[in-house]
Design an enzyme around this catalytic site. Structure first.
Site, PDB file in Angstrom:
ATOM      1  N   HIS A 218       0.850  -1.028   0.171  1.00 29.99           N
ATOM      2  CA  HIS A 218       0.235   0.064   0.058  1.00 29.99           C
ATOM      3  C   HIS A 218       0.695   1.155  -0.024  1.00 29.99           C
ATOM      4  CE1 HIS A 218      -4.158   0.639  -0.279  1.00 29.99           C
ATOM      5  NE2 HIS A 218      -4.024   1.899   0.220  1.00 29.99           N
ATOM      6  N   GLU A 467     -10.690 -11.031  -5.737  1.00 29.51           N
ATOM      7  CA  GLU A 467      -9.035 -10.866  -5.320  1.00 29.51           C
ATOM      8  C   GLU A 467      -8.679 -12.066  -4.517  1.00 29.51           C
ATOM      9  OE1 GLU A 467      -8.888  -7.458  -2.783  1.00 29.51           O
ATOM     10  OE2 GLU A 467     -10.902  -7.677  -1.869  1.00 29.51           O
ATOM     11  N   ASP A 491      -4.407  -8.133  -4.998  1.00 30.87           N
ATOM     12  CA  ASP A 491      -4.502  -9.351  -3.932  1.00 30.87           C
ATOM     13  C   ASP A 491      -4.725 -10.601  -4.485  1.00 30.87           C
ATOM     14  OD1 ASP A 491      -4.053  -8.169  -1.172  1.00 30.87           O
ATOM     15  OD2 ASP A 491      -6.160  -7.416  -0.988  1.00 30.87           O
ATOM     16  N   CYS A 538      -9.527  -3.100 -10.981  1.00 30.47           N
ATOM     17  CA  CYS A 538      -8.976  -1.801 -10.217  1.00 30.47           C
ATOM     18  C   CYS A 538      -7.604  -2.106  -9.641  1.00 30.47           C
ATOM     19  CB  CYS A 538     -10.214  -1.779  -9.135  1.00 30.47           C
ATOM     20  SG  CYS A 538     -10.503  -3.064  -8.062  1.00 30.47           S
TER      21      CYS A 538
END
Length: 600
Positions: A218, A467, A491, A538
């Site tokens: 992240h 995911e 993920d 996404c």
């Protein structure tokens, strides 16, 4: 002496500037810039803490003096005297004042920065006794930080005073001597929390480097959201780079060059200007519709973290928000009880409403809170997860279902915001039919609560993130209940290949082009198209131009990415012929080495 540190490139471009170090501490330390008018307040906070600690040490010294030799060895009295001397040392207090007044660091950040500088001086001492005094200094600073905890001013990001960047004509010993003009700053840290990243996102850094992290950690994702060059997984960068060193960050190659020579500075200055020209060329595509050569309209959406990010999304030409990471509303609130840290319904409603209004009538997809893994909600959660595998633990929808009151608060806020514009509600990390049933039941319950209150709310389309491989392999169940699916490739890759995406030691195994990953993505797109359901990607793959043609060939017509990537992807879309790409994409899927097939 010029040297290079290698890491992983995560945000492209070249940055040149002075190093700003974020130093680790044994207690949680806030890092933010203050306003010029707050300088004296921050210095006074340090002074007040120093006086309080001096009083503590004086009382301890008095108690020791009253004890007999059997109760308190003379070494203890000597140690307390050393601590008093270190506390009053001008090298510490003067340095802290410098960082506050010249760089506009908050008091805690200034303290840890000066601690690191003095600690390195201790490390270089030949006398082993003097070297050991570094531990005493660390203890003194920890005392000061504990004293200041809870007395921090309200976060108020403000650009520090800076001087201009070096050029090939400068004297490399002091490229800024005598000019007093602005210079870019680059951030160097062992790691950065998402809350820190959000804070720095509002400030002035030209680039950043961390010791740890992978391409889709992240930290890396938010780096791309800042649209600045970044390198992660650089291992020892925070130990090798010193405060105020001149640094070049090559975000394309994943290289950090420290103390560059004039020739190297000139070379990278040229690359930097070339990058600026390329961005200028791409900017001309901003208002051009994303339509392929064979007339296929492609939806280019934005990923955002905060409502204010909608400004950049609209400016980049996004036709909506494909992913609003709502967890960032919950982060950086490490004060008070857990209940006071979490935003209430009204605060969330206002944030979602601002996002809807910011997109000027275009749709906004809000993902419910996705904490855990590399996004702990707070420092307590982070410490608790230190020896666990948080990626496989209580995170995302699991976390929400474990706290129905919190989840219902968020659902009510999202439903109310939907009265102001088109909102799509996206649920992360679903894998089980039971989780789907629980989630849908709570959404119905949230509507019933709003009905009972007579509150106004709107209709939302319901979507699920794909995911987890288990979800990708049971699409039939998902498509019974949801209006659309969104493939979270970050993920999905992590779980398919059993790789922690935040761990730089296995980052080389993180492979978006792995045949298993591509097969799961392709099958999800194909099944959604067969059933007439919407599907988007996404994850970071959506913003990677190396995959644009492949995803188009697989039938994808909705991409969601950081706004800074939209124009580059749009350029690929405008050059593509999907009719021709379909056969090529099928060949890539059937290849043993998809990456080579894509490049060929």
């Amino acid at each position: 002496m010029t040297f290079a540190v290698h890491g992983l490139p995560v945000a492209r471009g070249i940055a040149i500037g002075r190093a700003v170090l974020v130093v680790s501490s044994r207690i949680d330390v806030a890092h933010y810039f203050i306003k010029p008018e707050e300088i004296e307040t921050e210095i006074d906070r340090v002074r007040t803490a120093r006086n309080a600690v001096a009083d503590e040490l004086a009382k301890l010294q008095a108690n020791v003096a009253q004890m007999g030799p059997n109760d308190a060895p003379h070494e203890l009295a000597a140690l307390l005297e050393v601590h008093q001397m270190l506390l009053q040392d001008e090298a510490l207090s003067g340095g802290v004042k410098h960082w506050i007044s010249e760089r506009l660091y908050n008091a805690e950040w200034a303290l840890t920065t000066q601690l690191e500088i003095i600690a390195r001086q201790f490390d270089e001492m030949e006398d082993p006794y003097l070297r050991e005094r570094k531990a005493d200094l660390e203890q003194v600073v920890e005392r000061l930080l504990h004293r200041m905890k809870g007395t921090a001013a309200v976060l108020a990001p403000s650009p520090p005073r800076r001087k201009r960047a070096a050029s090939a004509d400068d004297d490399n010993d002091d490229p800024t001597a005598g000019d007093g003009i602005d210079v870019p700053l680059v951030l160097i840290a062992h790691d950065l929390s998402p809350a820190d990243m959000l804070q720095f996102k509002k400030s002035v850094f030209a680039g950043f480097v961390t010791d740890v992290g992978g391409r889709t950690s992240h930290t890396a994702i938010v780096a791309r959201s800042m649209d600045i060059p970044a390198v992660v997984g650089a291992r020892t960068a925070s130990q090798l780079v010193r405060q105020d060193d001149w640094v070049i960050i090559d975000g394309d190659a994943g290289v950090v060059i420290v103390d560059p020579s004039p020739i190297i500075l000139a070379e990278y200055g040229f690359k930097q200007r070339q990058g600026d020209l390329e961005r200028g060329r791409l900017a001309r595509l901003r208002h051009k519709p994303a339509i392929t050569l064979d007339g296929q309209r492609v939806e280019l959406l934005a990923n955002i973290e905060m409502p204010e990010d909608t400004v950049g999304a609209v400016k980049a030409g996004a036709v909506g928000v494909g992913l609003f990471r709502s967890e960032f509303l919950f982060m950086g609130r490490d004060t008070g009880t857990r209940q006071t840290r979490l935003p209430d319904e009204e605060e969330q409603y206002q944030a979602y409403k601002r996002a809807v209004e910011g997109m000027q009538g275009m749709p906004v997809t809000i993902r419910t809170i996705d904490v855990g893994a590399d996004k702990p909600l707070d420092s307590i959660s982070a410490n608790k997860q230190e020896h666990l595998n948080p990626a496989l633990g209580l995170r995302a929808i699991r976390w929400s279902l474990a706290d129905p009151a919190m989840f219902l608060t968020q659902l009510r806020a999202i439903l109310r915001a939907a009265a102001h514009g088109e909102i799509h509600l996206l649920i992360p990390m679903l894998a089980h039919a039971s989780e789907i049933r629980q989630t849908l039941s709570l959404i119905d319950f949230a509507r019933a609560e709003l009905d009972n209150r007579g509150a106004v709310y709107g209709h939302v389309k319901l979507g699920a993130m794909i995911e987890i491989p288990a979800a990708a392999l049971t699409l039939r169940i998902f498509l019974k209940h949801f209006d659309f699916l969104s493939i979270g490739t970050n993920d999905l890759i992590q779980y398919t290949l059993a790789i922690d995406r935040a761990d730089e030691s296995v980052a080389h195994l993180y492979d978006p082009a792995h045949p298993a990953v591509l097969r799961l993505v392709a099958d999800t797109i194909a099944e959604c198209r067969r059933q007439g359901k919407g599907v988007a990607v996404c994850g970071e793959m959506a913003g990677d131009v190396a995959f644009t043609r492949l995803l188009l060939g697989l039938g994808l017509r909705s991409f969601s990415m950081h706004p800074s990537r939209i124009l580059a992807v749009k350029q690929e879309v405008l050059r593509a012929d999907t009719g021709k790409l379909e056969a090529w994409a099928k060949g890539v899927l059937e290849s043993d080495d998809p990456a080579a097939a894509m490049a060929g």
